[in-house]
Enzyme design. Structure first.
Site, PDB file in Angstrom:
ATOM      1  N   ASP A  90       0.852  -1.193   0.000  1.00  0.00           N
ATOM      2  CA  ASP A  90       0.000   0.000   0.000  1.00  0.00           C
ATOM      3  C   ASP A  90       0.882   1.236   0.000  1.00  0.00           C
ATOM      4  OD1 ASP A  90      -1.717   2.122   0.407  1.00  0.00           O
ATOM      5  OD2 ASP A  90      -2.973   1.055   1.839  1.00  0.00           O
ATOM      6  N   HIS A 145       0.341   8.113   3.666  1.00  0.00           N
ATOM      7  CA  HIS A 145       0.984   7.487   4.813  1.00  0.00           C
ATOM      8  C   HIS A 145       2.492   7.708   4.859  1.00  0.00           C
ATOM      9  CE1 HIS A 145      -2.911   5.667   5.198  1.00  0.00           C
ATOM     10  NE2 HIS A 145      -2.790   5.119   4.007  1.00  0.00           N
ATOM     11  N   ILE A 200      -0.598   9.709   8.193  1.00  0.00           N
ATOM     12  CA  ILE A 200      -1.321   8.886   9.150  1.00  0.00           C
ATOM     13  C   ILE A 200      -0.993   7.412   8.918  1.00  0.00           C
ATOM     14  CG2 ILE A 200      -3.190  10.565   9.356  1.00  0.00           C
ATOM     15  CD1 ILE A 200      -4.882   8.796   7.509  1.00  0.00           C
ATOM     16  N   GLY A 241      -5.070   2.559   7.791  1.00  0.00           N
ATOM     17  CA  GLY A 241      -6.160   1.968   8.565  1.00  0.00           C
ATOM     18  C   GLY A 241      -6.027   0.460   8.665  1.00  0.00           C
TER      19      GLY A 241
END
Length: 286
Positions: A189, A194, A209, A212
């Protein structure tokens, strides 16, 4: 129009053939923080060179391992800017323990599209079958697309699952690493949200961040380790809704209740006055 429900709803997604090795499993588990107890025999079962046990949440990365390009939100009848998208919910159901290596084929479809007014929710469902023809796992996930609603579709469910009105049966504090997003992204990913501070600011966040799905996997591992004796084969399924963001290096507070054959709970951030991160968490015990 970015979303055309007449084309998108029910659309078949391209089948994908993929394979994985024990090294891929090890990398995924390291991305979740495995190995922090580097001499614990149970912890090291996640990192065995030949036959590591496999968390069911590995299913979320297995088809995309090794990808180096940022993902695109491009499906039949759907074209959306990646910066407008966040993960909505994730569910994995395993039909048997995931082997440490294997080959499989994933087939999927757009199963639901919900019009939330200004925003939209797109739900995908994928079924994965091993090279022997036996089903391995089923994955359902949704993405929340900001500013892409208003196309006249159904609004979808809105009620939240309630937690028991009693003290939790367990409370687990789980730290994350400052570099965790940079490590986890190697599982396939490469969304710059991120890793790229400027991209994150453009998307409305003060800093990159944590994925998830990384938080999702960290919580599944924590529940497995603390309440299932570190035995990933006892996890029959795991689901959660993404309720907020986590910045790498923050600490998760996981409150858990045992209800029948499920461990249910909610996850918050210790450092930010228990701001929500995951809601409607449910681990099904196999």
């Amino acid at each position: 129009m970015p979303i055309d429900p007449a084309i998108a709803l029910g659309a078949e997604l391209p089948a994908r053939e993929f394979s994985w090795t024990p090294t891929d499993v090890q990398l995924y588990h390291l991305g979740l923080g495995a190995g922090a107890r580097q001499t614990d025999p149970v912890e090291l079962t996640y990192l065995d060179d030949n036959a590591p046990q496999v968390l069911p949440t590995f299913a979320t990365v297995a088809p995309t391992l090794g990808e180096t390009e940022p993902p695109k939100v491009s499906f039949p009848g759907i074209e959306i800017d990646l910066a407008k998208v966040v993960h909505g919910h994730q569910e994995v159901v395993v039909h048997k323990p995931i082997p440490a290596s294997g080959k499989a084929t994933s087939t999927g479809r757009i199963s639901e599209i919900w019009d939330k007014g200004a925003n939209a929710v797109i739900v995908q469902e994928h079924t994965v079958v091993g090279s022997d023809g036996e089903p391995l796992w089923t994955v359902r996930s949704s993405i929340f697309a900001r500013g892409e609603g208003g196309f006249g579709g159904e609004r979808g469910p809105g009620a939240k699952a309630a937690l028991p009105e009693r003290a939790p049966d367990a409370e687990i504090l789980t730290p994350t690493l400052p570099q965790q997003a940079l490590l986890y992204r190697l599982c396939g990913d490469r969304n710059p949200l991120h890793s790229d501070p400027e991209f994150a600011k453009g998307a409305g966040f003060p800093a990159p961040i944590l994925h998830g799905l990384c938080t999702y996997g960290v919580v599944c591992k924590a529940l497995t380790d603390e309440l299932l004796d570190g035995d990933a084969s006892r996890v029959g399924g795991f689901r959660a809704k993404f309720a907020g963001v986590l910045f790498p290096g923050e600490t998760l507070r996981i409150k858990v209740w045992r209800v029948g054959e499920e461990l249910i709970g909610a996850v918050t951030v210790v450092e930010r006055e228990d701001a929500p991160v995951l809601g409607e968490v449910a681990l099904t015990i196999a």
